[in-house]
Design a protein around this motif. Structure first.
Motif, PDB file in Angstrom:
ATOM      1  N   MET B  33      30.000  50.566  43.832  1.00  0.00           N
ATOM      2  CA  MET B  33      30.595  50.588  45.172  1.00  0.00           C
ATOM      3  C   MET B  33      29.941  49.495  46.006  1.00  0.00           C
ATOM      4  O   MET B  33      28.735  49.525  46.265  1.00  0.00           O
ATOM      5  N   LEU B  34      30.742  48.520  46.380  1.00  0.00           N
ATOM      6  CA  LEU B  34      30.178  47.311  46.978  1.00  0.00           C
ATOM      7  C   LEU B  34      29.466  47.577  48.304  1.00  0.00           C
ATOM      8  O   LEU B  34      28.424  46.982  48.580  1.00  0.00           O
ATOM      9  N   GLN B  51      32.209  46.060  38.072  1.00  0.00           N
ATOM     10  CA  GLN B  51      33.181  45.348  38.902  1.00  0.00           C
ATOM     11  C   GLN B  51      33.249  43.872  38.504  1.00  0.00           C
ATOM     12  O   GLN B  51      32.221  43.270  38.179  1.00  0.00           O
ATOM     13  N   HIS B  53      35.659  41.706  40.382  1.00  0.00           N
ATOM     14  CA  HIS B  53      36.345  41.057  41.494  1.00  0.00           C
ATOM     15  C   HIS B  53      35.436  40.014  42.159  1.00  0.00           C
ATOM     16  O   HIS B  53      34.214  40.168  42.156  1.00  0.00           O
ATOM     17  N   ALA B  54      36.033  38.981  42.735  1.00  0.00           N
ATOM     18  CA  ALA B  54      35.247  37.935  43.406  1.00  0.00           C
ATOM     19  C   ALA B  54      34.375  38.493  44.535  1.00  0.00           C
ATOM     20  O   ALA B  54      33.380  37.867  44.928  1.00  0.00           O
ATOM     21  N   ASN B  55      34.736  39.659  45.042  1.00  0.00           N
ATOM     22  CA  ASN B  55      33.926  40.265  46.108  1.00  0.00           C
ATOM     23  C   ASN B  55      32.476  40.489  45.680  1.00  0.00           C
ATOM     24  O   ASN B  55      31.580  40.519  46.524  1.00  0.00           O
ATOM     25  N   VAL B  57      30.544  38.500  44.239  1.00  0.00           N
ATOM     26  CA  VAL B  57      29.761  37.295  44.524  1.00  0.00           C
ATOM     27  C   VAL B  57      29.345  37.280  45.996  1.00  0.00           C
ATOM     28  O   VAL B  57      28.208  36.935  46.335  1.00  0.00           O
ATOM     29  N   ALA B  58      30.275  37.698  46.857  1.00  0.00           N
ATOM     30  CA  ALA B  58      29.955  37.752  48.295  1.00  0.00           C
ATOM     31  C   ALA B  58      28.849  38.770  48.562  1.00  0.00           C
ATOM     32  O   ALA B  58      27.960  38.536  49.382  1.00  0.00           O
ATOM     33  N   VAL B  59      28.902  39.885  47.852  1.00  0.00           N
ATOM     34  CA  VAL B  59      27.875  40.918  48.024  1.00  0.00           C
ATOM     35  C   VAL B  59      26.519  40.394  47.547  1.00  0.00           C
ATOM     36  O   VAL B  59      25.509  40.506  48.242  1.00  0.00           O
TER      37      VAL B  59
END
Lengths: 140, 116
Positions: B33-34, B51, B53-55, B57-59
């Motif tokens: 869970m991001l 996970q 998803h590209a998200n 990387v942001a996390v």
């Protein structure tokens, strides 16, 4: 994000930062079609085509001093995890509409959470904004 | 211990950040869970998740994590790899499950949050 209501909080805060005066939050739960649709519509400043396209990029943000903007990318991911999708429509000076579609009975679909409490929080924190909230269950 | 030693010990496949594997790992965090990772992972941690998803990387970039291990043989999306290259986030992958990866990291002495 544990549940859909946290996403609503996040996206509604975007609308408020975009100087919206009216924010409409609609949750449409359709048992027959097995869909859960979340629509958040605001009359804020809106985005141009380029910004709209980039709004789902986690490394795009309009917030000064910030590197990432995770509200829309996280909602898009949640929708995709439940075999759905997210669409952002926006026009400068007119506002933004975010639509997230989830497969209602998908095992990874996040629970709704406490929608009433979320709307209450938004209203209390932003008395200057009109929030309209409805939960529809067509096909029942 | 750095990422290179971990990668060798666990036979991970390096997807991005081959040149960044000398980064020290301060500990580990496992979660899918991001928002939870944003709240609880610590700088320099290695993050174990399924996970892709590209998200992620942001996390990892926001929390300044050392790198990400993607488990269960999942393949990161092309956009995820592109973003990871840009943001200098090493991504490794393994066919093992989260539990097995964490168990092996623990054997290597990589600690979690042990305040409680």
């Amino acid at each position: 994000m544990e549940d859909v209501s946290l996403h609503i909080l996040d996206i509604a805060e975007n609308a408020i930062r975009a100087k919206a005066r009216n924010v409409e939050i609609r949750v449409i739960q359709n048992d027959r079609e097995d869909t859960l649709i979340l629509e958040i519509t605001d009359d804020g400043m809106g985005m141009n085509e380029e910004e709209t396209k980039r709004s789902v990029d986690p490394f795009f943000t309009t917030k000064a001093g910030k590197k990432v903007g995770l509200g829309l990318p996280f909602l898009a991911q949640s929708a995709e995890e439940a075999e759905g999708m997210m669409i952002v429509e926006s026009a400068v000076g007119r506002g933004t509409k975010v639509t997230a579609v989830f497969k209602l009975r998908h095992i990874d679909r996040k629970p709704l959470g406490n929608l009433d409490e979320t709307v209450r929080c938004l209203k209390a924190a932003h008395p200057e904004v009109d929030f309209f909230f409805e939960c529809l269950t067509p096909g029942q | 211990m750095n990422l290179k030693e971990i990668t060798q010990a666990l036979q991970l496949s390096v997807k991005t950040g081959e040149d960044l594997l000398d980064r020290d790992v301060t500990g580990g965090y496992a979660s899918d869970m991001l928002s939870d990772v944003l709240a609880h992972a610590r700088k320099g941690n290695i993050w174990i998740t399924l996970q892709t998803h590209a998200n992620i990387v942001a996390v990892a970039s926001t929390r300044e994590l050392a790198g990400i291990i993607i488990v269960n043989g999942r393949t990161p999306e092309a956009e995820t790899l592109r973003k990871a290259d840009l943001e200098k986030i090493p991504i490794m992958s393994s066919s093992l499950s989260t539990y097995s990866i964490v168990a092996r990291l623990s054997e290597l002495g990589i600690k979690g949050d042990e305040r409680v």
